[in-house]
Design an enzyme around this catalytic site. Structure first.
Site, PDB file in Angstrom:
ATOM      1  N   TRP A  40       1.096  -1.087  -0.387  1.00 37.17           N
ATOM      2  CA  TRP A  40      -0.092  -0.022  -0.120  1.00 37.17           C
ATOM      3  C   TRP A  40       0.885   0.750  -0.365  1.00 37.17           C
ATOM      4  CZ3 TRP A  40      -2.472  -2.642   4.346  1.00 37.17           C
ATOM      5  CH2 TRP A  40      -3.871  -4.049   3.694  1.00 37.17           C
ATOM      6  N   ILE A  56       2.471   2.544   3.520  1.00 34.52           N
ATOM      7  CA  ILE A  56       3.666   2.435   3.449  1.00 34.52           C
ATOM      8  C   ILE A  56       4.149   1.517   2.622  1.00 34.52           C
ATOM      9  CG2 ILE A  56       3.823  -0.010   5.138  1.00 34.52           C
ATOM     10  CD1 ILE A  56       0.590   0.287   6.138  1.00 34.52           C
ATOM     11  N   CYS A  57       4.219   0.457   2.008  1.00 34.08           N
ATOM     12  CA  CYS A  57       4.860  -0.690   1.073  1.00 34.08           C
ATOM     13  C   CYS A  57       5.212   0.216   0.254  1.00 34.08           C
ATOM     14  CB  CYS A  57       4.013  -1.920   0.589  1.00 34.08           C
ATOM     15  SG  CYS A  57       3.386  -2.902   1.929  1.00 34.08           S
ATOM     16  N   LEU A  58       5.383   1.496  -0.637  1.00 32.41           N
ATOM     17  CA  LEU A  58       5.465   2.309  -1.267  1.00 32.41           C
ATOM     18  C   LEU A  58       6.242   2.710  -0.842  1.00 32.41           C
ATOM     19  CD1 LEU A  58       5.909   3.216  -3.715  1.00 32.41           C
ATOM     20  CD2 LEU A  58       4.372   4.271  -3.785  1.00 32.41           C
TER      21      LEU A  58
END
Length: 217
Positions: A119, A122-124
């Site tokens: 997401w 967070i992940c990006l």
């Protein structure tokens, strides 16, 4: 303008295929299941167009998943673009804390790091901000990314911008790689990407080609 040797304005601010590397983060079933900031179909369409553009312009592309056994495989649309490439499967939420990913990017020798992921906040955002400190010029492809809410997506984008990450969109990246229609060898590939993934622009282009007697059917 330049900060820490990184160019943000002028011709040098634009992406070039020979200087680019693409990192696609966690486009998996579990991540899509929780995404609410954008229609999942649009994100799939946009990230697939981005991946096809990278392949067309010979931009090294690194695929990642997180805990694939529980979170699901990389979506088929992306895996089909790179059928021989196994995603790097991690346990770390922050992709940039997995040394295999860092090493894979570094091995390309390229400093324009383009990222998209699920997401956004967070992940990006985390690896994008982290990679800045390692000397990369980082671009976040926001329409190929998404999060659990509009708020989460927007705050993630804002946080990246505040840190120095450059926001962009999938079609913009492909256009920057093409840059000049005189580069005729990639024009058919770009046209195909637009026709398949360009939405209303793609349908308009198909109509124009029809009127010119150049439709592919």
């Amino acid at each position: 303008m330049a900060a820490n040797g990184i160019t943000y304005t002028g011709l040098g601010a634009l992406l070039e295929p020979s200087k680019s590397v693409l990192l696609l983060i966690d486009h998996q079933g579990a991540q899509f299941a929780g995404m609410r900031s954008m229609d999942a179909t649009l994100v799939v369409n946009n990230v697939t167009a981005l991946a096809k553009g990278a392949k067309l312009f010979d931009v090294p592309t690194i695929l990642t998943t997180v805990v694939e056994e529980r979170g699901g495989h990389l979506i088929r649309q992306l895996q089909d673009v790179f059928p021989e490439q196994a995603p790097i499967d991690r346990t770390t939420i922050n992709t940039w804390e997995d040394q295999r990913v860092v090493d894979a990017v570094a091995a390309t020798g390229r400093k324009d790091l383009i990222m998209a992921g699920l997401w956004t906040d967070i992940c990006l955002a985390w690896p994008a901000i982290h990679a800045l400190a390692d000397g990369y010029r980082v671009f976040a492809v926001t329409d190929a990314s998404g999060s659990t809410s509009d708020e989460a997506h927007e705050r993630g984008v804002e946080r990246m911008i505040q840190a120095g990450v450059i926001p962009t969109c999938s079609g913009t990246v492909v256009a920057e790689w093409q840059r000049d229609w005189a580069r005729e060898e990639t024009v058919p590939g770009v046209t195909e990407i637009v026709l398949e993934h360009g939405g209303v622009f793609g349908t308009s282009l198909a109509w124009e080609l029809q009127l010119l007697g150049q439709n592919k059917d």
